[in-house]
Design a protein around this motif. Structure first.
Motif, PDB file in Angstrom:
ATOM      1  N   ILE A 107       0.869  -1.180   0.000  1.00 22.44           N
ATOM      2  CA  ILE A 107       0.000   0.000   0.000  1.00 22.44           C
ATOM      3  C   ILE A 107       0.903   1.226   0.000  1.00 22.44           C
ATOM      4  O   ILE A 107       1.622   1.475   0.962  1.00 22.44           O
ATOM      5  CB  ILE A 107      -0.951   0.030   1.213  1.00 22.44           C
ATOM      6  N   SER A 108       0.854   1.990  -1.065  1.00 27.00           N
ATOM      7  CA  SER A 108       1.762   3.115  -1.277  1.00 27.00           C
ATOM      8  C   SER A 108       1.030   4.444  -1.134  1.00 27.00           C
ATOM      9  O   SER A 108      -0.173   4.546  -1.408  1.00 27.00           O
ATOM     10  CB  SER A 108       2.376   3.009  -2.680  1.00 27.00           C
ATOM     11  N   ALA A 109       1.784   5.474  -0.743  1.00 25.65           N
ATOM     12  CA  ALA A 109       1.224   6.820  -0.661  1.00 25.65           C
ATOM     13  C   ALA A 109       1.252   7.514  -2.018  1.00 25.65           C
ATOM     14  O   ALA A 109       0.980   8.707  -2.118  1.00 25.65           O
ATOM     15  CB  ALA A 109       1.985   7.647   0.367  1.00 25.65           C
ATOM     16  N   GLY A 110       1.562   6.767  -3.057  1.00 25.02           N
ATOM     17  CA  GLY A 110       1.557   7.305  -4.411  1.00 25.02           C
ATOM     18  C   GLY A 110       1.261   6.188  -5.397  1.00 25.02           C
ATOM     19  O   GLY A 110       1.493   5.014  -5.111  1.00 25.02           O
ATOM     20  N   THR A 111       0.753   6.534  -6.566  1.00 27.93           N
ATOM     21  CA  THR A 111       0.471   5.520  -7.582  1.00 27.93           C
ATOM     22  C   THR A 111       1.730   5.113  -8.336  1.00 27.93           C
ATOM     23  O   THR A 111       1.798   4.016  -8.892  1.00 27.93           O
ATOM     24  CB  THR A 111      -0.569   6.053  -8.582  1.00 27.93           C
ATOM     25  N   LYS A 112       2.711   5.991  -8.360  1.00 28.98           N
ATOM     26  CA  LYS A 112       3.938   5.749  -9.121  1.00 28.98           C
ATOM     27  C   LYS A 112       4.609   4.441  -8.724  1.00 28.98           C
ATOM     28  O   LYS A 112       5.046   3.656  -9.587  1.00 28.98           O
ATOM     29  CB  LYS A 112       4.904   6.918  -8.920  1.00 28.98           C
ATOM     30  N   GLN A 113       4.701   4.182  -7.446  1.00 26.34           N
ATOM     31  CA  GLN A 113       5.421   3.009  -6.953  1.00 26.34           C
ATOM     32  C   GLN A 113       4.683   1.716  -7.303  1.00 26.34           C
ATOM     33  O   GLN A 113       5.301   0.719  -7.687  1.00 26.34           O
ATOM     34  CB  GLN A 113       5.618   3.117  -5.434  1.00 26.34           C
ATOM     35  N   VAL A 114       3.361   1.720  -7.163  1.00 31.09           N
ATOM     36  CA  VAL A 114       2.577   0.525  -7.489  1.00 31.09           C
ATOM     37  C   VAL A 114       2.589   0.278  -8.999  1.00 31.09           C
ATOM     38  O   VAL A 114       2.707  -0.858  -9.457  1.00 31.09           O
ATOM     39  CB  VAL A 114       1.134   0.655  -6.962  1.00 31.09           C
ATOM     40  N   ASN A 115       2.493   1.356  -9.767  1.00 33.52           N
ATOM     41  CA  ASN A 115       2.542   1.222 -11.232  1.00 33.52           C
ATOM     42  C   ASN A 115       3.870   0.627 -11.686  1.00 33.52           C
ATOM     43  O   ASN A 115       3.920  -0.182 -12.619  1.00 33.52           O
ATOM     44  CB  ASN A 115       2.324   2.583 -11.894  1.00 33.52           C
ATOM     45  N   ALA A 116       4.958   1.038 -11.026  1.00 33.48           N
ATOM     46  CA  ALA A 116       6.284   0.536 -11.386  1.00 33.48           C
ATOM     47  C   ALA A 116       6.376  -0.975 -11.150  1.00 33.48           C
ATOM     48  O   ALA A 116       6.952  -1.709 -11.951  1.00 33.48           O
ATOM     49  CB  ALA A 116       7.361   1.265 -10.591  1.00 33.48           C
ATOM     50  N   LEU A 117       5.798  -1.437 -10.040  1.00 37.36           N
ATOM     51  CA  LEU A 117       5.809  -2.869  -9.758  1.00 37.36           C
ATOM     52  C   LEU A 117       4.960  -3.629 -10.768  1.00 37.36           C
ATOM     53  O   LEU A 117       5.313  -4.740 -11.187  1.00 37.36           O
ATOM     54  CB  LEU A 117       5.304  -3.135  -8.338  1.00 37.36           C
ATOM     55  N   GLU A 118       3.853  -3.025 -11.163  1.00 33.83           N
ATOM     56  CA  GLU A 118       2.995  -3.670 -12.158  1.00 33.83           C
ATOM     57  C   GLU A 118       3.723  -3.787 -13.499  1.00 33.83           C
ATOM     58  O   GLU A 118       3.684  -4.837 -14.159  1.00 33.83           O
ATOM     59  CB  GLU A 118       1.697  -2.886 -12.331  1.00 33.83           C
ATOM     60  N   GLU A 119       4.385  -2.718 -13.894  1.00 35.37           N
ATOM     61  CA  GLU A 119       5.127  -2.723 -15.161  1.00 35.37           C
ATOM     62  C   GLU A 119       6.271  -3.740 -15.148  1.00 35.37           C
ATOM     63  O   GLU A 119       6.641  -4.285 -16.193  1.00 35.37           O
ATOM     64  CB  GLU A 119       5.669  -1.320 -15.448  1.00 35.37           C
TER      65      GLU A 119
END
Length: 264
Positions: free
Chosen positions: A88-100
């Motif tokens: 659970i991240s305080a930003g979407t950038k970090q989760v998107n990076a893991l998805e990519e």
């Protein structure tokens, strides 16, 4: 002949019971003692403690192990193979990076919450505004690391938008996460700091001097995703489903968070 029929019936019945048991395996797992490891943004520390208690009442056999920290640092730990079930991240950038990078379970990248960016000062300290930071007489402004901490990234956007970064650059002191920013302002080691509104709300040692206009930075959006190498997929899904319940929403609201879909 009757004995043979009876034996066939018993075998059929046993097979049917085994099939039913297998089909309900996902639900039955909630009855097996399980520990889930959650990597969670530091700004959710207090809120997650309350959520954990509520979740435990429904699923007493599922234990939540919390790993709090800066979202960027948590992302790096997952990329390096840390055993994590949910991020659970305080930003979407970090989760998107893991998805990519192919590190998330398909379809589990989800926006969860919204927050606001605020400027805080110590109780009885000088009242400051974002626009006035370039002209202030203060000596230290605590901010999150620009590269790895979402609150720091949002702060940098504000300073750039207001075109005051050059004026405050020498006054910046960098913290490893938003809770360290809060701690420095509480202790007086910084004259001001930029945190989330929810962090300021839990402290009686600071005041909110100003609230950043949301047009000055990207939306403060929290996101979550289930890590692909989890060995507890069903149990982790139970927790993410719980976070969408009315009970969880009320807990989030009590700490100042707004559900993502209601903040459009």
């Amino acid at each position: 002949m009757r004995k043979v029929k009876k034996l066939i019936g018993m075998v059929f019945g046993l097979s049917l019971m085994m099939l039913v048991g297998c089909s309900g395996q996902g639900t039955a797992k909630a009855d097996i003692p399980t520990e889930l490891t959650l990597s969670v943004a530091a700004s959710l520390t207090d809120c997650m403690a309350t959520l954990e208690e509520a979740f435990k009442e429904q699923y007493p056999n599922i234990t939540l192990k919390m790993n709090f920290g800066a979202s960027g640092a948590l992302q790096q730990q997952i990329e390096q193979g840390a055993p994590v079930d949910l991020f659970i991240s305080a930003g979407t950038k970090q989760v998107n990076a893991l998805e990519e990078a192919g590190l998330l379970e398909a379809g589990t990248n989800e926006n969860l919450l919204r927050n606001r960016l605020v400027l805080i000062t110590p109780q009885n300290g000088e009242i400051l505004t974002f626009k006035g930071l370039g002209e202030g007489t203060f000596s230290k402004l605590a901010v999150g690391e620009f590269e790895s901490v979402p609150v720091g990234q949002y702060t940098k956007e504000v300073l750039d938008t207001l075109e005051i970064y050059d004026e405050v650059e020498e006054k910046l002191v960098f913290a490893k996460d938003v809770r360290e920013v809060l701690s420095w302002v509480e202790s007086g080691n910084a004259d001001a700091g930029v945190v989330y509104e929810t962090d300021a709300m839990i402290s009686d040692k600071v005041v909110i001097s100003d609230v950043a206009d949301e047009s000055w930075h990207k939306p403060v959006m929290y996101a979550m995703g289930i890590i692909k190498n989890t060995t507890h997929l069903e149990e982790t899904k139970l927790f993410t489903e719980f976070l969408g319940t009315e009970e969880a929403r009320e807990i989030f609201a009590s700490y100042g968070f707004t559900p993502a879909e209601k903040a459009e």
